[in-house]
Design a protein around this motif. Structure first.
Motif, short mmCIF file in Angstrom:
data_model
loop_
_atom_site.label_atom_id
_atom_site.label_comp_id
_atom_site.label_asym_id
_atom_site.label_seq_id
_atom_site.Cartn_x
_atom_site.Cartn_y
_atom_site.Cartn_z
N UNK A 91 0.70 -1.20 0.30
CA UNK A 91 -0.22 -0.22 -0.19
C UNK A 91 0.81 1.37 -0.06
N UNK A 92 0.11 2.35 0.28
CA UNK A 92 0.99 3.81 0.23
C UNK A 92 1.25 4.20 1.43
N UNK A 93 1.24 3.47 2.49
CA UNK A 93 1.50 3.62 4.05
C UNK A 93 3.29 3.94 4.00
N UNK A 94 3.87 4.96 4.40
CA UNK A 94 5.11 5.04 4.52
C UNK A 94 5.55 5.00 5.80
N UNK A 95 6.67 4.56 6.32
CA UNK A 95 7.32 4.35 7.57
C UNK A 95 7.55 5.71 8.18
N UNK A 96 6.59 6.46 8.46
CA UNK A 96 6.89 7.55 9.49
C UNK A 96 6.59 7.23 10.83
N UNK A 97 7.02 8.31 11.58
CA UNK A 97 6.90 8.08 13.18
C UNK A 97 5.50 7.71 13.61
N UNK A 98 4.64 8.40 13.03
CA UNK A 98 3.21 8.33 13.22
C UNK A 98 2.50 6.97 12.94
N UNK A 99 2.97 6.50 11.52
CA UNK A 99 2.48 5.24 11.07
C UNK A 99 3.07 3.81 11.71
N UNK A 100 4.46 4.23 12.12
CA UNK A 100 5.36 3.03 12.89
C UNK A 100 4.45 3.03 14.28
N UNK A 101 4.03 4.31 15.10
CA UNK A 101 3.66 3.96 16.16
C UNK A 101 2.28 3.05 16.16
N UNK A 102 1.57 3.36 15.15
CA UNK A 102 0.26 2.87 15.04
C UNK A 102 0.58 1.19 14.54
N UNK A 103 1.42 0.91 13.71
CA UNK A 103 1.79 -0.39 13.62
C UNK A 103 2.27 -1.02 14.74
N UNK A 104 3.05 -0.54 15.61
CA UNK A 104 3.64 -1.11 16.79
C UNK A 104 2.46 -1.44 18.09
N UNK A 105 1.71 -0.49 18.13
CA UNK A 105 0.66 -0.45 18.94
C UNK A 105 -0.39 -1.53 18.33
N UNK A 106 -0.93 -1.60 17.14
CA UNK A 106 -1.72 -2.89 16.64
C UNK A 106 -1.09 -4.22 16.93
N UNK A 107 0.17 -4.39 16.65
CA UNK A 107 0.96 -5.59 16.79
C UNK A 107 0.75 -6.10 18.35
N UNK A 108 1.16 -4.73 19.10
CA UNK A 108 1.24 -5.37 20.70
C UNK A 108 -0.17 -5.88 21.11
N UNK A 109 -1.09 -5.25 20.75
CA UNK A 109 -2.60 -5.71 21.01
C UNK A 109 -3.02 -6.90 20.38
N UNK A 110 -2.40 -7.17 19.07
CA UNK A 110 -2.68 -8.44 18.39
C UNK A 110 -2.03 -9.83 19.30
N UNK A 111 -0.77 -9.49 19.76
CA UNK A 111 0.00 -10.57 20.56
C UNK A 111 -0.85 -11.18 21.30
N UNK A 112 -1.89 -10.90 22.25
CA UNK A 112 -2.66 -11.33 23.17
C UNK A 112 -3.67 -12.31 22.48
N UNK A 113 -3.92 -11.93 21.26
CA UNK A 113 -4.92 -12.81 20.72
C UNK A 113 -4.37 -13.91 19.83
N UNK A 114 -3.30 -13.68 19.07
CA UNK A 114 -2.70 -14.91 18.49
C UNK A 114 -1.30 -15.11 18.70
N UNK A 115 -0.88 -14.67 19.98
CA UNK A 115 0.69 -14.93 20.62
C UNK A 115 1.47 -14.17 20.16
N UNK A 116 2.67 -14.00 21.08
CA UNK A 116 3.61 -12.95 20.42
C UNK A 116 4.36 -13.62 19.47
N UNK A 117 4.66 -14.68 19.26
CA UNK A 117 5.03 -15.34 18.01
C UNK A 117 4.31 -15.15 16.81
N UNK A 118 2.98 -15.56 16.74
CA UNK A 118 2.18 -15.26 15.92
C UNK A 118 2.15 -13.70 15.21
#
Length: 449
Positions: A91-118
Motif C-alpha cells: 500500500x501507500x503507507x510509508x514508515x513515518x513516526x506516526x505510522x510506525x507507532x500505529x503499527x507497533x500498537x496494533x501488533x502489541x494488542x494483537x499479540x494477546x490474541x494470536x500469541x507473541x510469535x504469531x
C-alpha cells in the motif's frame, strides 16, 4: 549437587558467548560453522553429564528437553513462519513516526490474541516493507521486539507460553486481563520514547534526500493471502488445546499422568502434544498448497531465518538444562517473598533461560507459601499481586535479550535478511538496559511495591 550443576552451566554460558561474539569477529566463519559450534557445546554438556550421572540419565534428560520442550517450540515457530510468510501487505503507507507507532500498537494488542510469535511473524514483513526506504530503521525493529514479540502477550494464556502453563495449573483463563493497566502503561511509555527516537531518525533520513517509494498520496492498503488467517486460527486452536487436553480424563491414565507414547524411561510424547504438532504442520502444509508462490516472492520469503533459529535453539535448550535444574532445586531457598522481588527474579532469569519453566518454578514456590487469600490454583493459593509480578516478569523481561523469547531471534534474523543492520547481542542488550530497565523500574514502583 548444586556445585556440579553450576559447573555444568559452563557449556550454556559458552554457547551464549559464541552467539554474542562470533557474529561480530568472525561473521562468515560463524555463518558456515554455526551447527558445529552448537554441536560442540551440546556435547560438552552431554558427555560430562553422562560420566557423572550415567548415560541413561543423560539420554533421558536430553530427550526430555527435545521431545517435550524443543519439538513443540520449533514446530509452532515453523508453522507461524510458514503461514505468516504467505500473507503480504502492500500500500501507500510509508514508515513515518506516526505510522510506525500505529503499527507497533496494533501488533502489541494483537499479540494477546494470536500469541507473541504469531503477531511477530504476521507483522514483521509489513513493518520492514513500510520502512524499506529508510536508512535508520534498526531501532524500529528493536522496539518491535520489545512490544510485539514480548510485552503484548500478557493479556491471555494464548499470548505467551508461561501464561498457558499457568492456565493449565488452574489460573483462570481471563485472569490475566487484570494486567491490562500494566500493558497500557508500558505501551504509553515505550511508544512515547519510540516516537521521539523515530522522529529524530526520520528527519535525518529526509534531510539526506530519502523519500518513500509511493506512487500517489493516500492510504490505500491491499492484503493478499488473507485466507491464511484460517490457518493462523487453526494454529492458535492447537496451542489452546495443548493447554486444555492434558487436564481431561480421557487423556490421563489411572495415576493422573498424561497419556502418550513412551520414548525412553520416563520420557513420554503425550497425545495432546502430538495433536498440537499435527494441527500446526497441517496448517503449514495447507497454507503452502493454497497460496500462490508470488506472495512469498513479494515477501522475500526464504528458509534462512527458521534454519538459524532451529540450529541455535536446540543447543540452547540442551545446554540450559543444568541451569533449570539448579533453579528448580534452589528456587524455594532464594527467600523471595515480595511482588517486587518476584517480578525481578522471574524476569532476570527469563531473560536468558526459557521463561516457561522459570515462571513455573516461581509459581510453584509461591503456591507453597500457604497464603490465605488470592487466586486458587492447583499449586496453592497465590496472591493477585504476586501472580501479576510473576506473569509480568516472565512475559516482559523476555525482551531483555535476543534469546529471551522465541520470536526475538526470529525477528532479528528476518530483519538481517532484509538488509537491516540489527544491533549485535551486546548492542541489543545495551538498548534493553537503557530503555527497558528504567521502564521496568517504573513498573515496580507503580504496580508491585
Amino acid at each position: 549437587m548444586e556445585r556440579l550443576n553450576l559447573l555444568l552451566c559452563i557449556p550454556f554460558a559458552g554457547l551464549l558467548l559464541c552467539v554474542a561474539v562470533l557474529p561480530l569477529v568472525k561473521p562468515e566463519w560463524w555463518e558456515k560453522r554455526r551447527p558445529f559450534v552448537v554441536a560442540f557445546w551440546s556435547l560438552l554438556f552431554a558427555v560430562p553429564f553422562a560420566v557423572l550421572f550415567g548415560a541413561g540419565s543423560a539420554a533421558e534428560t536430553i530427550l526430555e528437553c527435545i521431545i517435550n520442550d524443543y519439538l513443540t517450540f520449533i514446530v509452532l515457530l515453523f508453522g507461524l513462519f510458514c503461514v505468516a510468510g504467505n500473507i503480504t501487505m502492500e500500500g501507500d503507507l510509508a514508515g513515518s513516526p506516526r505510522v510506525n507507532v500505529i503499527l507497533l500498537a496494533t501488533g502489541t494488542l494483537l499479540s494477546s490474541l494470536i500469541g507473541t510469535t504469531g503477531s511477530s511473524m504476521l507483522m514483521v514483513r509489513p513493518v520492514i516493507k513500510m520502512n524499506a526506504w529508510r536508512k535508520r530503521r534498526a531501532h524500529v525493529m528493536v522496539f518491535f521486539i520489545f512490544l510485539i514479540s514480548n510485552i503484548g502477550g500478557c493479556l491471555t494464556p494464548i499470548g505467551d507460553p508461561p501464561l498457558l502453563m499457568g492456565f493449565s495449573r488452574g489460573v483462570p483463563f481471563f485472569w490475566s486481563l487484570k494486567l491490562l493497566p500494566v500493558l497500557i502503561f508500558n505501551m504509553i511509555v515505550l511508544l512515547t520514547i519510540f516516537y521521539w527516537i523515530d522522529r529524530k531518525n526520520y528527519r535525518m533520513d529526509i534531510a539526506q534526500g530519502r523519500k518513500p517509494d509511493i506512487s500517489k498520496p493516500g492510504t490505500e492498503i491491499t492484503i493478499q493471502g488473507l485466507h491464511n488467517l484460517i490457518f493462523l486460527v487453526m494454529i492458535v486452536a492447537a496451542v489452546i488445546l495443548s493447554g486444555t487436553l492434558p487436564g481431561m480424563a480421557a487423556f490421563q491414565d489411572a495415576e493422573g499422568n498424561v497419556r502418550g507414547i513412551r520414548m525412553f524411561r520416563e520420557v513420554v510424547l503425550t497425545y495432546p502434544s502430538m495433536i498440537e504438532i499435527a494441527m500446526i504442520l497441517a496448517a503449514a502444509f495447507l497454507s503452502f498448497r493454497t497460496t500462490n508462490q508470488e506472495i512469498r516472492r513479494k515477501n522475500h520469503f526464504t528458509w534462512g531465518a527458521i534454519q538459524e533459529v532451529a540450529v541455535l535453539f536446540i543447543g540452547i535448550f540442551i545446554t540450559m538444562q543444568p541451569a533449570l535444574m539448579l533453579l528448580k532445586t534452589m528456587g524455594a531457598q532464594l527467600g523471595i517473598t515480595k511482588p517486587s522481588e518476584m517480578f525481578w527474579a522471574t524476569g532476570a532469569l527469563s531473560s536468558f533461560l526459557d521463561n516457561t519453566p522459570t515462571y513455573l518454578v516461581f509459581l510453584t514456590t509461591t503456591g507453597a507459601m500457604n497464603f490465605a487469600e488470592g487466586i486458587t490454583t492447583a499449586l496453592g493459593t497465590i496472591p493477585v499481586k504476586m501472580l501479576m509480578a510473576i506473569s509480568c516478569g516472565a512475559v516482559f523481561m523476555g525482551a531483555n535479550t535476543y534469546i529471551g523469547n522465541a520470536p526475538n531471534f526470529m525477528v532479528k534474523s528476518i530483519s538481517d535478511e532484509n538488509g537491516i543492520r540489527m544491533p549485535s547481542f551486546f548492542g541489543y542488550l545495551l538498548w534493553s538496559v537503557r530503555i527497558l530497565v528504567p521502564v521496568f523500574l517504573l513498573d515496580t514502583i507503580v504496580f508491585f511495591l
